[in-house]
Design a protein around this motif. Structure first.
Motif, PDB file in Angstrom:
ATOM      1  N   ASP A 103       0.838  -1.191   0.000  1.00  0.00           N
ATOM      2  CA  ASP A 103       0.000   0.000   0.000  1.00  0.00           C
ATOM      3  C   ASP A 103       0.875   1.243   0.000  1.00  0.00           C
ATOM      4  O   ASP A 103       1.875   1.321   0.716  1.00  0.00           O
ATOM      5  CB  ASP A 103      -0.891   0.025   1.240  1.00  0.00           C
ATOM      6  N   LYS A 132       0.250  11.292  -3.126  1.00  0.00           N
ATOM      7  CA  LYS A 132      -0.908  10.453  -2.798  1.00  0.00           C
ATOM      8  C   LYS A 132      -1.819  11.252  -1.875  1.00  0.00           C
ATOM      9  O   LYS A 132      -1.415  11.703  -0.807  1.00  0.00           O
ATOM     10  CB  LYS A 132      -0.445   9.156  -2.115  1.00  0.00           C
ATOM     11  N   GLY A 142      -6.452   6.453  -8.690  1.00  0.00           N
ATOM     12  CA  GLY A 142      -5.670   6.090  -7.523  1.00  0.00           C
ATOM     13  C   GLY A 142      -5.488   7.173  -6.481  1.00  0.00           C
ATOM     14  O   GLY A 142      -4.645   7.052  -5.602  1.00  0.00           O
ATOM     15  N   HIS A 173       2.210  -0.611  -9.944  1.00  0.00           N
ATOM     16  CA  HIS A 173       2.109  -0.554  -8.482  1.00  0.00           C
ATOM     17  C   HIS A 173       1.448   0.751  -8.046  1.00  0.00           C
ATOM     18  O   HIS A 173       2.104   1.766  -7.910  1.00  0.00           O
ATOM     19  CB  HIS A 173       3.518  -0.685  -7.884  1.00  0.00           C
ATOM     20  N   ASP A 174       0.125   0.727  -7.898  1.00  0.00           N
ATOM     21  CA  ASP A 174      -0.646   1.888  -7.446  1.00  0.00           C
ATOM     22  C   ASP A 174      -0.243   3.171  -8.177  1.00  0.00           C
ATOM     23  O   ASP A 174       0.052   4.190  -7.559  1.00  0.00           O
ATOM     24  CB  ASP A 174      -0.536   2.073  -5.939  1.00  0.00           C
TER      25      ASP A 174
END
Length: 181
Positions: A103, A132, A142, A173-174
């Motif tokens: 994560d 993020k 995302g 990956h994200d």
């Protein structure tokens, strides 16, 4: 100089649409995604009630973030090899960029400093950051926000940027492509 302008790096970023990096003239397109964009790019306007975007690229990113690549490398995803890059990250961003799974926490930041390949040398190019954001910021991509500052130091994108998200949607990956140390 305004307070907002002072937060941007002098070595700054290029916006695909505003700097001609994608499809303008003879320059190669930014990214390698074949995904269809989900809609128009949006620059976050705080006074218009839009979702909060990142505050911007810290002017001290070279000293307060960790450079995660050993040597400058050619970025094939940004303008098809036109730039050499260095990648900087905060601790959460470093783990994300070097990992193949897991994560990625809210607050992870990745900054990519570009150097345009000109003749036998390089010159400062754009600086780009992805951060993020909280769940719900942009769930179709995302929950990443993007900041783009051109080589003159002017912010040209901040928030939901379809040109960035469209390519990063293809990342394994994200929405992050792995960086080799």
């Amino acid at each position: 100089m305004t307070a907002a302008a002072s937060t941007w790096s002098a070595a700054a970023l290029v916006s695909c649409a505003l700097a001609g990096a994608c499809g303008g003239g003879s320059r190669a397109p930014v990214g390698v995604s074949t995904a269809a964009p989900g809609g128009p790019s949006t620059t976050v306007a705080r006074d218009a009630g839009a979702a909060r975007g990142p505050e911007g690229i810290p002017s001290d990113f070279r000293t307060n973030l960790t450079k995660i690549n050993r040597a400058r490398f050619v970025s094939n995803g940004h303008a098809g090899g036109r730039y050499e890059v260095d990648v900087y990250a905060n601790p959460a961003g470093k783990n994300a960029a070097l990992s193949a799974s897991g994560d990625i926490p809210v607050g992870a930041r990745l900054v990519k400093e570009h150097f345009e390949r000109v003749g036998d040398g390089v010159q400062p190019g754009p600086v780009m950051m992805m951060e993020k954001m909280e769940r719900g910021f942009d769930p179709d991509h995302g929950d990443w926000a993007y900041v783009v500052v051109n080589s003159a130091g002017a912010q040209v994108q901040n928030g939901r940027v379809e040109a960035c998200a469209g390519c990063h949607d293809d990342a394994p990956h994200d929405h992050v492509f792995r960086v080799s140390e």
